[in-house]
Enzyme design. Structure first.
Site, mmCIF file in Angstrom:
data_model
loop_
_atom_site.group_PDB
_atom_site.id
_atom_site.type_symbol
_atom_site.label_atom_id
_atom_site.label_comp_id
_atom_site.label_asym_id
_atom_site.label_seq_id
_atom_site.Cartn_x
_atom_site.Cartn_y
_atom_site.Cartn_z
ATOM 1 N N HIS A 72 0.820 -1.222 0.000
ATOM 2 C CA HIS A 72 0.000 0.000 0.000
ATOM 3 C C HIS A 72 0.847 1.263 0.000
ATOM 4 O O HIS A 72 1.890 1.346 0.647
ATOM 5 C CB HIS A 72 -1.013 -0.008 1.153
ATOM 6 C CG HIS A 72 -0.447 0.032 2.541
ATOM 7 N ND1 HIS A 72 -0.207 1.205 3.210
ATOM 8 C CD2 HIS A 72 -0.110 -0.949 3.409
ATOM 9 C CE1 HIS A 72 0.254 0.952 4.416
ATOM 10 N NE2 HIS A 72 0.324 -0.365 4.565
ATOM 11 N N ASP A 189 6.235 1.656 6.793
ATOM 12 C CA ASP A 189 4.932 1.012 6.594
ATOM 13 C C ASP A 189 4.109 1.926 5.677
ATOM 14 O O ASP A 189 3.586 2.934 6.131
ATOM 15 C CB ASP A 189 4.264 0.835 7.951
ATOM 16 C CG ASP A 189 2.854 0.283 7.886
ATOM 17 O OD1 ASP A 189 2.424 -0.153 6.803
ATOM 18 O OD2 ASP A 189 2.167 0.318 8.936
ATOM 19 N N GLU A 223 -5.209 1.366 2.707
ATOM 20 C CA GLU A 223 -5.006 0.268 3.660
ATOM 21 C C GLU A 223 -5.065 0.751 5.101
ATOM 22 O O GLU A 223 -5.603 0.066 5.978
ATOM 23 C CB GLU A 223 -3.656 -0.398 3.384
ATOM 24 C CG GLU A 223 -3.452 -1.732 4.108
ATOM 25 C CD GLU A 223 -2.906 -1.590 5.523
ATOM 26 O OE1 GLU A 223 -2.935 -2.582 6.274
ATOM 27 O OE2 GLU A 223 -2.445 -0.481 5.890
ATOM 28 N N GLU A 224 -4.532 1.940 5.377
ATOM 29 C CA GLU A 224 -4.451 2.418 6.750
ATOM 30 C C GLU A 224 -5.815 2.734 7.357
ATOM 31 O O GLU A 224 -5.919 2.902 8.576
ATOM 32 C CB GLU A 224 -3.548 3.663 6.834
ATOM 33 C CG GLU A 224 -2.074 3.394 6.553
ATOM 34 C CD GLU A 224 -1.385 2.547 7.627
ATOM 35 O OE1 GLU A 224 -2.066 2.120 8.585
ATOM 36 O OE2 GLU A 224 -0.180 2.320 7.492
ATOM 37 N N ASP A 244 3.801 -6.175 3.860
ATOM 38 C CA ASP A 244 3.591 -5.102 4.822
ATOM 39 C C ASP A 244 4.685 -5.142 5.883
ATOM 40 O O ASP A 244 5.605 -5.948 5.803
ATOM 41 C CB ASP A 244 2.193 -5.231 5.455
ATOM 42 C CG ASP A 244 1.539 -3.888 5.700
ATOM 43 O OD1 ASP A 244 2.234 -2.971 6.176
ATOM 44 O OD2 ASP A 244 0.328 -3.750 5.437
ATOM 45 N N HIS A 324 4.117 2.439 13.305
ATOM 46 C CA HIS A 324 3.305 3.651 13.424
ATOM 47 C C HIS A 324 3.964 4.694 14.333
ATOM 48 O O HIS A 324 3.290 5.563 14.880
ATOM 49 C CB HIS A 324 1.886 3.326 13.907
ATOM 50 C CG HIS A 324 1.072 2.624 12.870
ATOM 51 N ND1 HIS A 324 -0.291 2.468 12.972
ATOM 52 C CD2 HIS A 324 1.418 2.018 11.703
ATOM 53 C CE1 HIS A 324 -0.743 1.813 11.912
ATOM 54 N NE2 HIS A 324 0.280 1.528 11.135
#
Length: 396
Positions: A72, A189, A223-224, A244, A324
């Protein structure tokens, strides 16, 4: 298996360029254009959805059962929630991440007409003014605000500068590549996986390799926020592998120097046969790998299945730390991910029968053969009430 070499210099340069392009969910046109340009330069045909998800095609020796491999392009970010009377901005997150990782970070606010720099700060920042209260603040998005780099002391000043509720905010990635091979940045990510996927495509094109079946590299843009690969799939796709981030932490088996093959995430177990095929590839080609289970994680694979697609799914990831937040991985993990990806797309499908959505039992996969099954030496007792109900015997 055909031989190939990966262009790691291309992987690293592509990663740096991707990280330099702001792409919080909803602001992904630029990164989609960049990725499309990379595919075009390689000679890989592609199509784009209305919003910018990309479905590329590496033609195989046969069209079906086709496979998809997805990474993504979208990242976390924030949005302006309120123009505050003190001339600062209240914000809400885009995607799921903690406000503690926003504090003290430089950022860009995308107004309707221009881009303006700023800093995300706690409500009580200066120790000279608030003393110990600085250390006693709670951590949540109501406890931070954006100080913009314009002269603004009121809502009117903010409006005059062009700020509006709903403006997108992108936090600086602060990327650093160390001589030791460690790579630290926000948004590894999933831009590290995007770079690895593009590198795998480049290896196929550079060495003029033809996969056994059509392969569709997918680049998703939501995606997030959970929807991800619910778009851009089509009926010929029977297998889908998500690429991922994979996180090493106490209680986890992931390592920053290896590729992780995920057995299960919060959406449930991944396909038995596809997952073990990936493990077999890693073992055969001596690719450093770990198996892991993630309890607080979901990926594009879950979005695809929840959208009603009857496909085999799996998840592989580059080992990393601090998802994150300020994420860190190592070049060895990215190399392992790219190698596993390339070998997978050059491998045969799990089952030829998968070319049809519905078929007879002929060729159906088998997880345990009769001689592998463990049968108790003594039959387990069956409660009488259960047997009476099953056989319809009247109760006494």
């Amino acid at each position: 298996m055909p031989k190939f070499e990966l262009d790691y210099d291309y992987l690293e340069e592509t990663l740096l360029q991707l990280l330099a392009i702001p792409s919080p969910v909803g602001l992904t046109d630029a990164v989609a254009r960049y990725t499309a340009n990379q595919l075009e330069h390689m000679g890989v045909p592609f199509e784009m959805t209305r919003r910018g998800a990309i479905r590329a095609t590496l033609k195989g020796k046969q069209a079906r059962p086709a496979r998809a491999i997805v990474a993504h392009l979208d990242t976390l970010g924030a949005m302006v929630r309120e123009l505050k009377p003190n001339g600062r901005l209240a914000i809400v997150p885009i995607g799921h991440w903690s406000a503690r990782f926003s504090e003290g970070c430089r950022l860009t606010v995308f107004t309707d007409k221009k881009q303006i720099r700023g800093t995300c700060l706690p409500l009580k920042t200066s120790g000279h003014a608030f003393g110990h209260e600085v250390d006693e603040q709670p951590t949540n998005w109501d406890q931070v605000e954006v100080r913009v780099d314009v002269s603004a002391r009121s809502i009117m000043d903010l409006e005059a500068a062009g700020f509006r509720v709903g403006d997108f905010i992108a936090f600086d990635p602060n990327t650093e590549i160390c001589p030791s091979g460690y790579i630290t940045s926000r948004y590894l990510d999933d831009k590290a996986a995007v770079a690895a996927l593009l590198t795998a495509c480049k290896a196929v094109q550079d060495h003029k390799l033809i996969p056994p079946v059509d392969v569709h590299p997918l680049f998703t843009i939501t995606e997030e926020v959970g929807s991800g690969a619910s778009a851009a799939l089509h009926g010929d796709i029977a297998e889908m592998v998500s690429m991922d981030i994979a996180i090493g932490a106490p209680g986890q088996n992931t390592d920053e120097h290896a590729v992780t093959i995920c057995m299960q995430d919060m959406s449930g177990p991944f396909d038995y046969h596809l997952t073990r095929k990936l493990i077999g590839i890693a073992e055969k080609y001596n690719i450093a790998h770990r198996r892991d289970v993630f309890r607080f994680y979901r990926s594009d694979s879950a979005a695809a299945v929840e959208a009603g697609n009857d496909i085999r799914t799996a998840l592989i990831g580059f080992g990393a730390d601090a998802s994150h937040a300020y994420e860190r991985t190592h070049r060895s993990a990215l190399t392992a991910l790219a190698r596993l990806t390339t070998h997978y797309l050059l491998s045969k499908p799990v089952a030829a029968r998968d070319e049809r959505k519905m078929a007879s039992i002929d060729g159906f996969t088998e997880q345990l053969t009769p001689d592998e099954m463990v049968v108790p030496s003594t039959p387990l007792p069956v409660p009488h009430d259960f047997m009476d109900e099953l056989l319809g015997t009247p109760k006494k």
